[in-house]
Design a protein around this motif. Sequence first.
Motif, mmCIF file in Angstrom:
data_model
loop_
_atom_site.group_PDB
_atom_site.id
_atom_site.type_symbol
_atom_site.label_atom_id
_atom_site.label_comp_id
_atom_site.label_asym_id
_atom_site.label_seq_id
_atom_site.Cartn_x
_atom_site.Cartn_y
_atom_site.Cartn_z
ATOM 1 N N GLY A 27 0.783 -1.220 0.000
ATOM 2 C CA GLY A 27 0.000 0.000 0.000
ATOM 3 C C GLY A 27 0.818 1.274 0.000
ATOM 4 O O GLY A 27 0.244 2.377 0.042
ATOM 5 N N ALA A 28 2.150 1.162 -0.036
ATOM 6 C CA ALA A 28 2.985 2.362 -0.068
ATOM 7 C C ALA A 28 2.727 3.143 -1.351
ATOM 8 O O ALA A 28 2.386 2.561 -2.385
ATOM 9 C CB ALA A 28 4.456 1.988 0.032
ATOM 10 N N PRO A 29 2.886 4.475 -1.303
ATOM 11 C CA PRO A 29 2.651 5.275 -2.514
ATOM 12 C C PRO A 29 3.591 4.856 -3.641
ATOM 13 O O PRO A 29 4.743 4.488 -3.402
ATOM 14 C CB PRO A 29 2.959 6.706 -2.053
ATOM 15 N N VAL A 30 3.104 4.928 -4.852
ATOM 16 C CA VAL A 30 3.945 4.670 -6.028
ATOM 17 C C VAL A 30 4.779 5.921 -6.282
ATOM 18 O O VAL A 30 4.261 7.036 -6.336
ATOM 19 C CB VAL A 30 3.066 4.357 -7.263
ATOM 20 N N LEU A 31 6.091 5.730 -6.378
ATOM 21 C CA LEU A 31 7.001 6.850 -6.584
ATOM 22 C C LEU A 31 6.985 7.295 -8.041
ATOM 23 O O LEU A 31 6.632 6.518 -8.943
ATOM 24 C CB LEU A 31 8.421 6.456 -6.181
ATOM 25 N N GLY A 32 7.410 8.540 -8.277
ATOM 26 C CA GLY A 32 7.377 9.092 -9.624
ATOM 27 C C GLY A 32 8.729 9.220 -10.280
ATOM 28 O O GLY A 32 8.824 9.733 -11.395
ATOM 29 N N ASP A 33 9.794 8.719 -9.592
ATOM 30 C CA ASP A 33 11.137 8.838 -10.148
ATOM 31 C C ASP A 33 12.036 7.806 -9.479
ATOM 32 O O ASP A 33 11.834 7.482 -8.293
ATOM 33 C CB ASP A 33 11.696 10.245 -9.911
ATOM 34 N N VAL A 34 13.025 7.310 -10.209
ATOM 35 C CA VAL A 34 13.878 6.253 -9.656
ATOM 36 C C VAL A 34 14.729 6.748 -8.496
ATOM 37 O O VAL A 34 15.159 5.933 -7.658
ATOM 38 C CB VAL A 34 14.777 5.642 -10.753
ATOM 39 N N PHE A 35 15.005 8.049 -8.438
ATOM 40 C CA PHE A 35 15.815 8.595 -7.345
ATOM 41 C C PHE A 35 14.977 9.203 -6.218
ATOM 42 O O PHE A 35 15.544 9.647 -5.211
ATOM 43 C CB PHE A 35 16.769 9.680 -7.874
ATOM 44 N N GLU A 36 13.664 9.229 -6.373
ATOM 45 C CA GLU A 36 12.809 9.892 -5.388
ATOM 46 C C GLU A 36 13.003 9.286 -3.996
ATOM 47 O O GLU A 36 12.971 8.077 -3.806
ATOM 48 C CB GLU A 36 11.332 9.768 -5.791
ATOM 49 N N GLY A 37 13.224 10.168 -3.016
ATOM 50 C CA GLY A 37 13.323 9.735 -1.639
ATOM 51 C C GLY A 37 14.681 9.227 -1.204
ATOM 52 O O GLY A 37 14.870 8.880 -0.043
ATOM 53 N N LEU A 38 15.639 9.174 -2.135
ATOM 54 C CA LEU A 38 16.965 8.702 -1.749
ATOM 55 C C LEU A 38 17.753 9.825 -1.107
ATOM 56 O O LEU A 38 17.588 10.993 -1.422
ATOM 57 C CB LEU A 38 17.729 8.174 -2.979
#
Length: 268
Positions: free
Chosen positions: A256-267
């Motif tokens: 249920g975690a949000p789907v990220l919009g970029d491969v580097f998002e949140g790193l």
Amino acid sequence: MASSRVLALVVAHPDDDAYGLAGTVALHEDDPGFRFVLIHATDGGAGLIDPAYPPISEDLGSIRRREMDAAWTAHGRPPDRHEWLDYADGTVDRVPFAELVERIGGILDQERPDVVATFGPEGLTAHPDHIAVGAATDAAFTRLRADGGPGPQRLLHGCVRRSTWERWNSGRIRRGLKPWEAGRMYDVCPVPDEEIGIEVDVSAVADRIVAGLMQHRTQRHVISPGVPPDAEEDARWNRMVGVEQLVQAWPPRPPGAPVLGDVFEGLG
């Protein structure tokens, strides 16, 4: 953006790299410190050739290597580092697994990429070379992460979500093509929608992805079977490549975690 972002893509054959991350590369090409590393296990020399391609007088692998170079030139952002492992096409699954892990892992160890992308266990098209490369890359990533050094923060598997696969399959049937069958070699295999962890909107650079794809001329029968190259076909491909879908293999993605919009998002 962080001052350094290294992306490594590990695939089996020329044109495997043309689909899943070419848009992401284009989106990040001007980021400070962005580096793109590409690894091919084989040059695809045992593949079939589009019947419309002129007769050849040299080995197919050499032609496909040039097509790969031409594709990234047409795309506009060639890899900063590109390595051929030089295994024979169609034999990668018979390479000793430890050797394959060592070869891939050695390059990853030199580069210490933030993000590594490869095939998932379904191999995208159930090709044994794809499955072997994906499994070895997963093992190499795990080993690299365990050494405590800088680098690997995210492992991704290129994929197609089932709902997208079903829509594309309907389109194939309308165009008189044989529908894909999940698990049949060379047919695109889907993953459940809920397994998608990253979905990147690359529609703004879709024309560059298509420009690269169309350089793989010996593989036209695979890329656009039964359809001659024309403006309408290019437009269809622009729509199809407008989103890049990926499974986040590591770190584990909570349900249920949000789907990220970029491969580097949140790193970090």
